[in-house]
Design a protein around this motif. Structure first.
Motif, PDB file in Angstrom:
ATOM      1  N   LEU A  28       0.762  -1.198   0.296  1.00 56.38           N
ATOM      2  CA  LEU A  28      -0.182   0.196   0.002  1.00 56.38           C
ATOM      3  C   LEU A  28       0.795   1.213   0.020  1.00 56.38           C
ATOM      4  N   VAL A  29       0.630   2.280  -0.836  1.00 55.07           N
ATOM      5  CA  VAL A  29       1.575   3.230  -0.786  1.00 55.07           C
ATOM      6  C   VAL A  29       0.497   4.418  -0.905  1.00 55.07           C
ATOM      7  N   TYR A  30       0.704   5.434   0.314  1.00 54.86           N
ATOM      8  CA  TYR A  30      -0.095   6.486   0.359  1.00 54.86           C
ATOM      9  C   TYR A  30       0.846   7.838   0.357  1.00 54.86           C
ATOM     10  N   ALA A  31       0.076   8.879  -0.369  1.00 57.22           N
ATOM     11  CA  ALA A  31       0.942   9.846  -0.654  1.00 57.22           C
ATOM     12  C   ALA A  31       0.326  11.339  -0.175  1.00 57.22           C
ATOM     13  N   THR A  32       1.039  12.396  -0.050  1.00 56.19           N
ATOM     14  CA  THR A  32       0.723  13.583   0.132  1.00 56.19           C
ATOM     15  C   THR A  32      -0.169  14.200  -1.105  1.00 56.19           C
ATOM     16  N   GLU A  33      -0.947  14.952  -0.716  1.00 53.41           N
ATOM     17  CA  GLU A  33      -1.757  15.730  -2.089  1.00 53.41           C
ATOM     18  C   GLU A  33      -0.967  16.210  -3.103  1.00 53.41           C
ATOM     19  N   ASP A  34       0.245  16.771  -2.791  1.00 47.68           N
ATOM     20  CA  ASP A  34       1.142  17.278  -3.732  1.00 47.68           C
ATOM     21  C   ASP A  34       1.996  16.210  -4.467  1.00 47.68           C
ATOM     22  N   GLY A  35       1.789  14.994  -4.028  1.00 44.12           N
ATOM     23  CA  GLY A  35       2.671  14.077  -4.578  1.00 44.12           C
ATOM     24  C   GLY A  35       4.119  13.857  -4.315  1.00 44.12           C
ATOM     25  N   SER A  36       4.533  14.910  -3.337  1.00 50.07           N
ATOM     26  CA  SER A  36       6.010  15.065  -3.257  1.00 50.07           C
ATOM     27  C   SER A  36       6.492  13.980  -1.824  1.00 50.07           C
TER      28      SER A  36
ATOM     29  N   TYR B  71       0.804  10.374  -8.427  1.00 53.88           N
ATOM     30  CA  TYR B  71       0.620  10.431  -6.932  1.00 53.88           C
ATOM     31  C   TYR B  71      -0.223  11.595  -6.554  1.00 53.88           C
ATOM     32  N   ALA B  72       0.309  12.794  -6.947  1.00 54.61           N
ATOM     33  CA  ALA B  72      -0.661  14.089  -6.710  1.00 54.61           C
ATOM     34  C   ALA B  72      -2.070  13.882  -7.086  1.00 54.61           C
ATOM     35  N   THR B  73      -2.094  13.465  -8.358  1.00 54.83           N
ATOM     36  CA  THR B  73      -3.479  13.262  -9.087  1.00 54.83           C
ATOM     37  C   THR B  73      -4.292  12.489  -8.306  1.00 54.83           C
TER      38      THR B  73
END
Length: 108
Positions: free
Chosen positions: A41-49, A91-93
């Protein structure tokens, strides 16, 4: 993908944020390529960084205690950096889409 690996544990806080916590959203769910029957499972911030990765045994996905949540709050030291621009955009999208369509505690 060229992320920098973070420290990852299953004990990261899934609940309320503190000053050192960052909200991340589920952006990727894949099966491991080895014989261990792992789900990644990969989680990311809304900016994808920034991203957070968790690995779970396929058999651990039974019962409500092991639901996969749409969003998590994780410590900043449990986040890696996404260096690849294409991965960061993807990731951001996906993180923004999840944030718009789900509450963090939604099972997905």
């Amino acid at each position: 993908m060229t992320p920098t690996e973070p420290h990852s544990t299953e004990t990261d806080r899934d609940g309320a944020e503190s000053d050192d916590d960052t909200r991340v959203w589920l952006v990727e769910r894949t099966y491991s390529d080895d014989e261990l029957n792992l789900i990644i499972l990969v989680y990311a911030t809304e900016d994808g960084s920034r991203y957070h990765r968790r690995e779970r045994a396929l058999t651990s996905f039974t019962g409500p205690a092991r639901e996969t949540k749409a969003g998590l709050c994780v410590s900043s030291d449990a986040l890696g950096t996404v260096d690849d621009p294409a991965t960061r955009d993807r990731y951001a999208t996906e993180a923004r889409r999840m944030a718009e369509q789900h509450d963090p505690d939604d099972a997905v």
